[in-house]
Design an enzyme around this catalytic site. Sequence first.
Site, PDB file in Angstrom:
ATOM      1  N   TYR A   1     -10.714  -0.041  10.830  1.00 17.22           N
ATOM      2  CA  TYR A   1     -11.936   0.331  10.099  1.00 17.22           C
ATOM      3  C   TYR A   1     -12.377  -0.690   9.048  1.00 17.22           C
ATOM      4  CZ  TYR A   1      -8.138   2.684   7.432  1.00 17.22           C
ATOM      5  OH  TYR A   1      -6.969   2.987   6.800  1.00 17.22           O
ATOM      6  N   LYS A   2     -11.570  -1.737   8.842  1.00 20.95           N
ATOM      7  CA  LYS A   2     -11.957  -2.735   7.828  1.00 20.95           C
ATOM      8  C   LYS A   2     -12.763  -3.853   8.505  1.00 20.95           C
ATOM      9  CE  LYS A   2      -7.769  -1.665   5.197  1.00 20.95           C
ATOM     10  NZ  LYS A   2      -8.354  -0.934   4.070  1.00 20.95           N
TER      11      LYS A   2
ATOM     12  N   PHE B   1       0.856  -1.177   0.000  1.00 21.85           N
ATOM     13  CA  PHE B   1       0.000   0.000   0.000  1.00 21.85           C
ATOM     14  C   PHE B   1       0.904   1.243   0.000  1.00 21.85           C
ATOM     15  CE2 PHE B   1      -3.033   3.075   1.573  1.00 21.85           C
ATOM     16  CZ  PHE B   1      -4.223   2.653   1.023  1.00 21.85           C
TER      17      PHE B   1
ATOM     18  N   ARG C   1     -12.515  -6.002  -6.324  1.00 15.11           N
ATOM     19  CA  ARG C   1     -12.243  -6.700  -5.056  1.00 15.11           C
ATOM     20  C   ARG C   1     -13.571  -6.986  -4.379  1.00 15.11           C
ATOM     21  NH1 ARG C   1      -8.105  -3.544  -1.091  1.00 15.11           N
ATOM     22  NH2 ARG C   1      -9.933  -2.220  -0.975  1.00 15.11           N
TER      23      ARG C   1
ATOM     24  N   ASP D   1       2.261  -5.132   8.259  1.00 15.01           N
ATOM     25  CA  ASP D   1       1.060  -4.315   8.082  1.00 15.01           C
ATOM     26  C   ASP D   1      -0.109  -5.295   8.004  1.00 15.01           C
ATOM     27  OD1 ASP D   1      -1.149  -2.943   7.125  1.00 15.01           O
ATOM     28  OD2 ASP D   1       0.007  -1.630   5.807  1.00 15.01           O
TER      29      ASP D   1
END
Length: 387
Positions: free
Chosen positions: A199-200, A97, A347, A174
């Site tokens: 938050y995922k 990322f 995705r 990560d």
Amino acid sequence: MPSGIYLDGNSLGVMPHAAQQRVQARMEQWRHHAALGWEDWYGLAESLSPSIARLVGAQPHEVIATGSITANLHALLSTLYRPEGARRVIVATSLDFPTDLYALGAWAERGGGELRLVPSRDGHTLHQGDLQAALRNDVALALFPTVLYRSGQRLDVPLLTAAAHAAGALIGWDAAHSIGAMPHDFHEVGADFAVWCHYKYLNAGPGAPGGLFVHERWHHLTPGLPGWWGNDKGTQFEMTPGYRKAGGAGAYQMGTPSILALAALEGALSVFGDLDMQQVRARSLALSDHLINLADRHLPEMAVVTPRAHHERGGHVSLAHPEARALSVALRRMGVVPDYREPDLLRLAPVALYNTETELDEVVRLLRTLLDSGQHRLMGKAAGVVT
Ligand SMILES: Cc1ncc(COP(=O)(O)O)c(C=O)c1O
């Protein structure tokens, strides 16, 4: 749940009732007690550590909810990246990322080192041998994703942690795309540090406080970016000029935390309560197996770029197609929320806690209809997508 079919939980998880309730409760405290609320809020982040530690396989004093992945990476690198002599290289991957690469690149430059990026052979995944080969004796520190954000490939955390240590390097992870979707074992594996967001799959809300893990073997180090919130809690309000760091990972906090954001995280974590993460993982794999089988059978023109072996796969499935962007726009119009990543990836994240096989059947049916009719091209064009 948002209306329709939501398959974007690896970008932003849905809102748990408990998160809403905890935010409302903390708002009431603010309303009635204002500054006196701090008596209760002062140790709020630390009070969440046992629940978070369970999710990442750590001791409670090795984790803290604070900052964001980017800010936490900077804080950890400022402390743990200690270039010395010929050992100055930071290793990451070309599929990371971007924010991780920005942070790592800045620290490598400051440390007179270089950022070594392990290339991908196919543009989607990483080869284990290439990752291991990059871990040479000029490496000071490596950072890898537990699960790649685009293809969903899962890396072997124990093996690569051992490889980094064998090369004399530190290694961090990560875990943005794995926390809440599968069990972790950062302490036992001996990882030096890790960062993630809540938050995922954790469902703690947009911009929720991030999380970090620092193995206790590094707790003697003074954070490179100290702040008064990382001071020892017992002496923080003595307001003396000298910084006395907190005993554990709490030392990596900097300024006053957002209590309302922590409240949402507090509620979100309660959903996980004592959920068995092995069971969450098993359900996640059952759903993604179902999706991959459907895609193989009904969507031959879409390539499944996510590895098929369970141990090489995270929680989401990525399908490549040159018109993925238009397909994503069309699906949204039809009440499905997928996720699109440049240049050609759709995705789909079937989340163990709230998605079903029936939803996946429906999404694949809609994709087949779109591909047969070409309708997505029109919908995409209306939305300004050039296919
Ligand atoms: C793997 C990964 N790292 C980092 C980030 C972003 O980090 P931050 O919380 O600092 O915005 C994301 C965001 O989706 C991500 O997927």
